[in-house]
Structures are given as C-alpha cells and as structure tokens.
Design a protein around this motif. Structure first.
Motif, short mmCIF file in Angstrom:
data_model
loop_
_atom_site.label_atom_id
_atom_site.label_comp_id
_atom_site.label_asym_id
_atom_site.label_seq_id
_atom_site.Cartn_x
_atom_site.Cartn_y
_atom_site.Cartn_z
N THR A 50 76.50 60.63 68.18
CA THR A 50 75.60 59.96 69.11
C THR A 50 75.62 60.65 70.48
O THR A 50 76.47 61.50 70.75
CB THR A 50 76.04 58.50 69.28
N TYR A 61 68.00 56.75 73.35
CA TYR A 61 67.80 56.15 72.04
C TYR A 61 66.32 56.09 71.68
O TYR A 61 65.97 56.10 70.49
CB TYR A 61 68.50 54.78 71.98
N GLY A 74 77.48 55.08 64.37
CA GLY A 74 78.26 55.09 65.60
C GLY A 74 79.33 56.18 65.57
O GLY A 74 79.74 56.67 64.51
N CYS A 92 69.62 50.22 70.81
CA CYS A 92 69.05 50.33 69.46
C CYS A 92 68.01 49.25 69.22
O CYS A 92 66.93 49.52 68.67
CB CYS A 92 70.16 50.26 68.41
N PHE A 99 72.23 50.00 63.79
CA PHE A 99 73.43 50.67 64.27
C PHE A 99 74.65 50.27 63.43
O PHE A 99 74.89 49.08 63.21
CB PHE A 99 73.67 50.30 65.73
#
Length: 434
Positions: A50, A61, A74, A92, A99
């Motif tokens: 990420t 995002y 994650g 998200c 997620f």
C-alpha cells in the motif's frame, strides 16, 4: 518466491520436518459454488504494498481505484495500529474499495500457536479485530503470507475462530508457488496443496508465482502451478486468486532473477491466469517496495509517489478484462489445452473440448469453461508473452456462428468450413462463446 521483499517485509515461518501426506482431499458435500467471494460482481483485482505512511490520503486511494482495482491487501508495516487501519478503511470506503487488514501480531500468533496451542492467542486475535470489524470497507483479515505445511493446523485454528466471530467477513491467506521447495515443508507441492485443503476450511485459494525471467524466458513450472491450483479449486468449487509480477526481482535465494515487465508481459500474465480459471488478480507490487536482501525495480508507483508506465499498463488491462471477467466469474474452469512446440508441464492435460475437434497453428494456450447452463466458452492467449499466434479452431458441424470478444467488445462471427481463425498479438487474447 514471493514477498521475501526486504527482511522486515517477511513473515517468520517455523520449519519442522513432516511426513508425506499425499491423499486427495474429499470433495465437499455440496453442489453450490460461489466464485465471487468478495461480492463485487466482477473479477477481484487487488494489490500488494500500500502507499506508505507519508502518502496515506484519500487522493492516493482514489488513484488506486482509478487503476481499476477494487480491493486492497493491507501492509502491516504501514497500517500498524488500529487508528491507521481505521483511517485507511475510511479512504477505501470513500473510493469504493474493500480492505483486508493485515497485522504482524496475527502472523506471529499463528507461529506461536503452532509451537504451543493456547486459546488466549485466538482470543487476542479476535478481540483485536473488534475496533474496525463493522466498518463498511472491511473485507476481512489477511492473516499470513506463504505458510509452510507445518503451520496449517495453527492457521486452521485461527480461521475457524475468525469464521465463528465474523461469519460475514473473509479471511485471506496466500500460499507458496511450486518453486518454493524449501518453504512448503512438504515432500511435494501436491501434498502441500492437498494438506491445505484437508486442514483449513478454505473458501478460496490464493498463491503467487512470478514467471518473467531476466533471460527473456518464462519459468518452466508456471503452467503446472496454474493447472494444479485450477484442478484443486475446481474440484472444491472454490475460486483461486493469483499474483501478477509488475517489477524486476533480483537476489531471491535459490530463485532466478526476474525481469522488468513490458506491457505485453503484464497483459499476458493476466490473460493466462484468467485462462486457467483465476477469479482474482493481485498485483505485486502496487507501490515500489525498495531494496534490502532482494533488489526490486519500480512497480506501478515509484518510491517517491510518481506513476510509472506500468500503472497505465495495469489500468488498461483491468479495463479490458472487466466485461469478460464478469462472464468468467460464473463459469467453471474445466481445463486448458496447450498447443506448442515446446511442451510445458501441466497437471491435468486437456486435449479437446465441446464442439472443438482440434486446434492447429502457432503456440497458444486455450482455457476451457462451462457455465451452469452447460454453455461452453474458451479464452485463447499466446503461449508466451513475446510471440504472436495464428490459431485455428476446427469445429464440428453443429457450430455455424460464435460470439468473439476482443478486450471489452464483442461481435458475432460466422464459421466457414468448420473452422475459425484468430490472429492474436503477443500478450493479447480472444474470448469465444459458443
């Protein structure tokens, strides 16, 4: 082998000796199936690595979503507290992404449980999810990456506890590829996968295999790995997810160096994975991970947050597979026909399918699918990402017309002389519905 990354990017695995257990897992007593385990209505497309802490914003995002991704794995080095997990969950939700939370304590808890089963470890695991369990963007928990067989009993205990506490959520574990002979802690890869299915109550299988060698070739066991996972998941009527190599990798112990992917390399990986029946595509990596024990090239996003050319490559292929993927999401992967001069090893070789009597022409692979109504479909791509292919399907008299998809568009095509010819560019594919 995947995600050795740098030393601090690794999960510590406990390696012990194990006896051979190559028994085929029992087929589940059910006729229903669910290949859309995230409930997205389309192929699951996710990422590994990420944006780091300094880049954790809603705008970042949004850029993930604009790349055609719909879920995020994650990365506990960056989302390493409840407050950071909740912040990313908000980002998200704002951008219509799911997620998977990932905490280092879970992987270490699994390892500790394998040494000494202790219910307090399970309770701690469940309790640590409560602060974000009801968040709308929370898909589930990414528990551990690439466990050996010696950890399966412990993983099973954790997944069962999770399913009981959060039945409407999903746990996620990624398994080793065939070439990780030292990591699987089993006498064969077949044993490794069979034991996983017999031990862990799996609703999907995820694994990674990176095929693009620095020599310009692909690894010899790439299709075998895809086919054995296809076969086992088809047997169980569960989906499988894979990973796509988006960067160069050097210095992995015991593994040949991997090249920086071209656009054709990336597209071919996605199409070949779909041809074998993958219902989930994950990109390794999204954000460039930097170097440590291994040396990594730049992924979709550079270390300083700038897009690389591979961001646009992935954005385009994600768009191109969307319509076809929605069809494949409701089809069973019955097998793959390989037409080639060089014979790549397969697990269960398929020679014909439906009204297709034979295939001639240049090197290619053809994934064969059937939906619940018995309708047949095939996805054809080039055998390797560097060569075009002219492919001829020889058909029975019953076939006079087919529906042909090229990326997101389709058209009817008449069959002449019991055959149909396709010209497929390197790294491209055609999807045919009968």
């Amino acid at each position: 082998m995947k995600k050795f990354l740098v030393l601090y990017f690794c999960f510590s695995l406990l390696f012990v000796s194990c006896e051979k257990d190559d028994v085929e897992p029992e087929k589940p007593d059910r006729t229903e199936y669910n290949y859309d385990v995230l409930g997205l209505g389309e192929i699951a497309t996710g990422l590994w690595v990420t944006p780091p802490s300094g880049y954790q914003t809603s705008e970042e995002y949004k850029r993930i979503k604009e790349c055609g991704l719909n879920f995020v794995n994650g990365f506990h080095y960056f989302e390493n507290s409840h407050s950071k997990i909740l912040k990313v969950l908000d980002y998200c939700e704002e951008n219509d992404l799911k997620f998977f939370a990932n905490k280092a304590s879970v992987a270490s808890g699994i390892v500790n449980y394998s040494k000494s089963p202790d219910v307090s470890l399970l309770n701690k695991f469940i309790n640590e999810i409560e602060p974000y369990a009801n968040h709308p963007a929370f898909a589930g928990e990414l528990m551990i990456d690439e466990p050996g067989k010696n950890l399966f009993e412990a993983v099973s205990a954790f997944t069962k506890a999770f399913d009981e506490a959060y039945p409407d959520k999903m746990w996620h574990v990624n398994l080793f590829p065939t070439y990780a002979t030292g990591g699987i802690q089993a006498s064969s890869y077949n044993e490794y996968i069979n034991n996983w299915l017999m031990t862990v109550p799996s609703k999907h299988i995820s694994y990674d295999s990176y095929p693009l060698l620095s020599t310009g070739e692909i690894i010899d066991d790439y299709f075998y790995n895809l086919d054995i996972i296809r076969s086992k998941s088809r047997f169980r009527k569960i989906p499988f997810w894979t990973f796509i190599q988006t960067l160069s990798i050097a210095g992995t112990p015991g593994v040949p160096d991997k090249r920086e992917p071209s656009e054709a390399d990336i597209r071919w990986q996605v199409w070949s994975n779909l041809a074998f029946g993958a219902k989930g595509i994950q990109y390794f990596c999204y954000w460039s991970p930097g170097n440590g024990t291994e040396q990594f090239g730049e992924a979709l996003i550079g270390l300083s947050g700038e897009k690389t050319v591979r961001y646009d490559y992935v954005k385009k292929i994600n768009s191109d597979i969307n319509a076809i993927g929605k069809i494949l999401l409701n089809c069973h992967a019955e097998g793959v026909i390989q037409t080639s001069v060089k014979d790549y090893k397969m697990y269960e070789r398929l020679n014909d399918f439906g009204e297709i009597r034979s295939i001639t022409g240049d090197d290619n692979i053809m994934g064969c699918f059937e939906n619940e109504d018995g309708e047949k479909k095939v996805l054809i791509t080039t055998l390797t990402p560097d060569k075009d292919a002219s492919v001829i399907l020889h058909l029975s008299d019953k076939v006079s017309e087919v529906k042909v998809w090229n990326n997101g568009g389709s058209e009817k095509q008449l069959v002449s002389g019991n055959q149909i010819v396709f010209q497929i560019d390197a790294g491209e594919a055609v999807f045919v519905e009968f």
